[in-house]
Design a protein around this motif. Sequence first.
Motif, PDB file in Angstrom:
ATOM      1  N   LYS A 292       0.841  -1.191   0.000  1.00  0.00           N
ATOM      2  CA  LYS A 292       0.000   0.000   0.000  1.00  0.00           C
ATOM      3  C   LYS A 292       0.878   1.244   0.000  1.00  0.00           C
ATOM      4  CE  LYS A 292      -3.752   2.327   2.514  1.00  0.00           C
ATOM      5  NZ  LYS A 292      -4.552   2.525   1.286  1.00  0.00           N
ATOM      6  N   ILE A 293       0.512   2.192  -0.832  1.00  0.00           N
ATOM      7  CA  ILE A 293       1.234   3.461  -0.897  1.00  0.00           C
ATOM      8  C   ILE A 293       0.702   4.395   0.179  1.00  0.00           C
ATOM      9  CG2 ILE A 293       1.645   5.521  -2.299  1.00  0.00           C
ATOM     10  CD1 ILE A 293       3.180   3.187  -3.351  1.00  0.00           C
ATOM     11  N   THR A 294       1.590   4.929   1.031  1.00  0.00           N
ATOM     12  CA  THR A 294       1.180   5.839   2.101  1.00  0.00           C
ATOM     13  C   THR A 294       2.132   7.039   2.146  1.00  0.00           C
ATOM     14  OG1 THR A 294       2.598   4.900   3.835  1.00  0.00           O
ATOM     15  CG2 THR A 294       0.460   3.808   3.447  1.00  0.00           C
ATOM     16  N   PRO A 295       1.714   8.115   2.831  1.00  0.00           N
ATOM     17  CA  PRO A 295       2.615   9.267   2.991  1.00  0.00           C
ATOM     18  C   PRO A 295       3.879   8.920   3.764  1.00  0.00           C
ATOM     19  CG  PRO A 295       0.337   9.928   3.383  1.00  0.00           C
ATOM     20  CD  PRO A 295       0.349   8.421   3.315  1.00  0.00           C
ATOM     21  N   GLN A 296       3.818   7.842   4.518  1.00  0.00           N
ATOM     22  CA  GLN A 296       4.990   7.458   5.315  1.00  0.00           C
ATOM     23  C   GLN A 296       6.041   6.706   4.497  1.00  0.00           C
ATOM     24  OE1 GLN A 296       1.666   6.899   6.520  1.00  0.00           O
ATOM     25  NE2 GLN A 296       1.976   8.928   7.461  1.00  0.00           N
ATOM     26  N   ASN A 297       5.614   6.035   3.409  1.00  0.00           N
ATOM     27  CA  ASN A 297       6.605   5.227   2.686  1.00  0.00           C
ATOM     28  C   ASN A 297       6.901   5.723   1.267  1.00  0.00           C
ATOM     29  OD1 ASN A 297       4.478   4.300   0.995  1.00  0.00           O
ATOM     30  ND2 ASN A 297       4.156   2.439   2.194  1.00  0.00           N
ATOM     31  N   THR A 298       6.231   6.798   0.825  1.00  0.00           N
ATOM     32  CA  THR A 298       6.405   7.221  -0.565  1.00  0.00           C
ATOM     33  C   THR A 298       6.367   8.741  -0.713  1.00  0.00           C
ATOM     34  OG1 THR A 298       5.297   5.193  -1.325  1.00  0.00           O
ATOM     35  CG2 THR A 298       5.484   6.999  -2.906  1.00  0.00           C
TER      36      THR A 298
ATOM     37  N   TRP B 153       2.017  18.503 -18.198  1.00  0.00           N
ATOM     38  CA  TRP B 153       0.967  19.495 -18.343  1.00  0.00           C
ATOM     39  C   TRP B 153       0.211  19.650 -17.032  1.00  0.00           C
ATOM     40  CZ3 TRP B 153       1.069  22.464 -22.483  1.00  0.00           C
ATOM     41  CH2 TRP B 153       1.602  21.968 -23.670  1.00  0.00           C
ATOM     42  N   GLN B 154      -0.385  20.815 -16.829  1.00  0.00           N
ATOM     43  CA  GLN B 154      -1.132  21.058 -15.598  1.00  0.00           C
ATOM     44  C   GLN B 154      -2.221  20.012 -15.404  1.00  0.00           C
ATOM     45  OE1 GLN B 154      -0.358  23.418 -13.221  1.00  0.00           O
ATOM     46  NE2 GLN B 154      -1.843  22.247 -12.018  1.00  0.00           N
ATOM     47  N   GLY B 155      -2.803  19.534 -16.500  1.00  0.00           N
ATOM     48  CA  GLY B 155      -3.826  18.497 -16.396  1.00  0.00           C
ATOM     49  C   GLY B 155      -3.289  17.217 -15.782  1.00  0.00           C
ATOM     50  N   THR B 156      -2.034  16.891 -16.084  1.00  0.00           N
ATOM     51  CA  THR B 156      -1.404  15.704 -15.495  1.00  0.00           C
ATOM     52  C   THR B 156      -1.227  15.886 -13.997  1.00  0.00           C
ATOM     53  OG1 THR B 156      -0.229  15.191 -17.547  1.00  0.00           O
ATOM     54  CG2 THR B 156       0.652  14.246 -15.509  1.00  0.00           C
ATOM     55  N   VAL B 157      -0.741  17.062 -13.612  1.00  0.00           N
ATOM     56  CA  VAL B 157      -0.556  17.350 -12.191  1.00  0.00           C
ATOM     57  C   VAL B 157      -1.894  17.292 -11.460  1.00  0.00           C
ATOM     58  CG1 VAL B 157       0.192  19.083 -10.510  1.00  0.00           C
ATOM     59  CG2 VAL B 157       1.490  18.767 -12.638  1.00  0.00           C
ATOM     60  N   ASP B 158      -2.903  17.948 -12.021  1.00  0.00           N
ATOM     61  CA  ASP B 158      -4.232  17.955 -11.383  1.00  0.00           C
ATOM     62  C   ASP B 158      -4.806  16.541 -11.282  1.00  0.00           C
ATOM     63  OD1 ASP B 158      -4.073  20.698 -11.201  1.00  0.00           O
ATOM     64  OD2 ASP B 158      -5.300  21.081 -12.974  1.00  0.00           O
ATOM     65  N   GLY B 159      -4.606  15.750 -12.344  1.00  0.00           N
ATOM     66  CA  GLY B 159      -5.107  14.385 -12.333  1.00  0.00           C
ATOM     67  C   GLY B 159      -4.479  13.554 -11.227  1.00  0.00           C
ATOM     68  N   CYS B 160      -3.189  13.751 -10.987  1.00  0.00           N
ATOM     69  CA  CYS B 160      -2.512  13.031  -9.899  1.00  0.00           C
ATOM     70  C   CYS B 160      -3.024  13.496  -8.540  1.00  0.00           C
ATOM     71  CB  CYS B 160      -1.000  13.253  -9.979  1.00  0.00           C
ATOM     72  SG  CYS B 160      -0.205  12.463 -11.397  1.00  0.00           S
ATOM     73  N   MET B 161      -3.233  14.804  -8.407  1.00  0.00           N
ATOM     74  CA  MET B 161      -3.722  15.344  -7.139  1.00  0.00           C
ATOM     75  C   MET B 161      -5.099  14.788  -6.796  1.00  0.00           C
ATOM     76  SD  MET B 161      -1.241  17.204  -6.107  1.00  0.00           S
ATOM     77  CE  MET B 161       0.111  18.238  -6.693  1.00  0.00           C
ATOM     78  N   ASP B 162      -5.909  14.534  -7.806  1.00  0.00           N
ATOM     79  CA  ASP B 162      -7.258  14.002  -7.571  1.00  0.00           C
ATOM     80  C   ASP B 162      -7.214  12.671  -6.820  1.00  0.00           C
ATOM     81  OD1 ASP B 162      -8.458  16.138  -8.801  1.00  0.00           O
ATOM     82  OD2 ASP B 162      -8.740  15.132 -10.729  1.00  0.00           O
ATOM     83  N   TYR B 163      -6.146  11.906  -7.043  1.00  0.00           N
ATOM     84  CA  TYR B 163      -6.008  10.624  -6.351  1.00  0.00           C
ATOM     85  C   TYR B 163      -5.212  10.744  -5.057  1.00  0.00           C
ATOM     86  CZ  TYR B 163      -7.629   8.552 -10.730  1.00  0.00           C
ATOM     87  OH  TYR B 163      -8.372   8.222 -11.837  1.00  0.00           O
ATOM     88  N   LEU B 164      -4.194  11.610  -5.051  1.00  0.00           N
ATOM     89  CA  LEU B 164      -3.288  11.673  -3.896  1.00  0.00           C
ATOM     90  C   LEU B 164      -3.854  12.470  -2.727  1.00  0.00           C
ATOM     91  CD1 LEU B 164       0.106  12.183  -5.790  1.00  0.00           C
ATOM     92  CD2 LEU B 164      -0.767  10.078  -4.742  1.00  0.00           C
ATOM     93  N   THR B 165      -4.473  13.612  -3.020  1.00  0.00           N
ATOM     94  CA  THR B 165      -4.972  14.476  -1.943  1.00  0.00           C
ATOM     95  C   THR B 165      -5.963  13.772  -1.023  1.00  0.00           C
ATOM     96  OG1 THR B 165      -4.614  16.443  -3.326  1.00  0.00           O
ATOM     97  CG2 THR B 165      -6.069  16.674  -1.420  1.00  0.00           C
ATOM     98  N   PRO B 166      -6.952  13.041  -1.547  1.00  0.00           N
ATOM     99  CA  PRO B 166      -7.899  12.353  -0.644  1.00  0.00           C
ATOM    100  C   PRO B 166      -7.238  11.297   0.229  1.00  0.00           C
ATOM    101  CG  PRO B 166      -8.811  12.518  -2.864  1.00  0.00           C
ATOM    102  CD  PRO B 166      -7.361  12.891  -2.961  1.00  0.00           C
ATOM    103  N   ASN B 167      -6.022  10.861  -0.153  1.00  0.00           N
ATOM    104  CA  ASN B 167      -5.322   9.840   0.626  1.00  0.00           C
ATOM    105  C   ASN B 167      -4.286  10.428   1.570  1.00  0.00           C
ATOM    106  OD1 ASN B 167      -6.432   7.228  -0.323  1.00  0.00           O
ATOM    107  ND2 ASN B 167      -5.727   7.961  -2.316  1.00  0.00           N
ATOM    108  N   GLY B 168      -4.389  11.739   1.806  1.00  0.00           N
ATOM    109  CA  GLY B 168      -3.566  12.362   2.829  1.00  0.00           C
ATOM    110  C   GLY B 168      -2.226  12.891   2.381  1.00  0.00           C
ATOM    111  N   PHE B 169      -1.945  12.877   1.071  1.00  0.00           N
ATOM    112  CA  PHE B 169      -0.685  13.403   0.574  1.00  0.00           C
ATOM    113  C   PHE B 169      -0.792  14.916   0.394  1.00  0.00           C
ATOM    114  CE2 PHE B 169      -0.636   8.979  -0.566  1.00  0.00           C
ATOM    115  CZ  PHE B 169       0.699   8.599  -0.505  1.00  0.00           C
TER     116      PHE B 169
END
Length: 281
Positions: free
Chosen positions: A232-238, A245-261
């Motif tokens: 499992k990917i967590t803020p503690q291990n990754t 493009w900004q769309g790529t960054v935003d797309g990643c944030m859509d998944y990472l932010t809800p998981n505490g990153f």
Amino acid sequence: MVVDNKAIVDYIRVLKEDLIIFRLVPVDGQIPDYHAGQFLTIGLPIPSENNKIIRRGYSIASHPENKKYFELVVRWVKKPVPGRLTTQLFNAKVGDEINWLKPTGIALSINEKLPNGEKDNRRIVCIGGGTGIAPFVSFARHFHDTGDKREIVVLHGASYVDELSFHELFTDLENESKDKGEDKWNFKYSAAISRPQEPLNRSWSGHVGRVESFLRPNEDGKSKLEYIVGEKITPQNTIFYICGWQGTVDGCMDYLTPNGFVTKDNSREDGSYEIKYESYG
């Protein structure tokens, strides 16, 4: 007043009509010290503008331990109008002279220490969209040549197979990791093609979708990235580094932010964070 250095185009590799890899060798033979993840500002005179020098910054794909040349991957800007500098670059030939300024930039600097001063040994996941892969080529080469044992995962997304500009290099590095063992060199690589239905991609049998889809949970709740690393990917291990493009960054944030990153710009009170990024366009 800006004082340009001079370099000679030493190598050009045409990947497709609008995508090239090229190398610049400084005229004085000196590659200054710099850090993986930085960019190089290059400039050329524009004949239609009375030879006015136009400059743009490009992430460096070569690594600091390479003192022979700078390597860049550049896309020809065609829309909405042809880019002034990239049009000149795509007309350049081996032996031509190009201006350059000393490498700079801190957005994608490699994190070495945690807020408490301990060494940052977290897994490094690099997500590059299109030519945004360049700084992570530098990362991989740097980690390899310095013998860094941290796990590094490179994820590259492109529209077409021939845009996976460093596919062979990354594949070789991954195979070396398998041969040597992850205790000596811990490297993983995977790519995604976003237009699998196109005829030019008919040979592709790998991951399909935008590069951020590696972060999307499957029906069992695990993402493709978690299958790649085996946990499992967590803020503690990754820690994540993202470029594209900004769309790529935003797309990643859509998944990472809800998981505490959180990003470096939004660091917690103790100074901790798990995302660094640089966007263009």
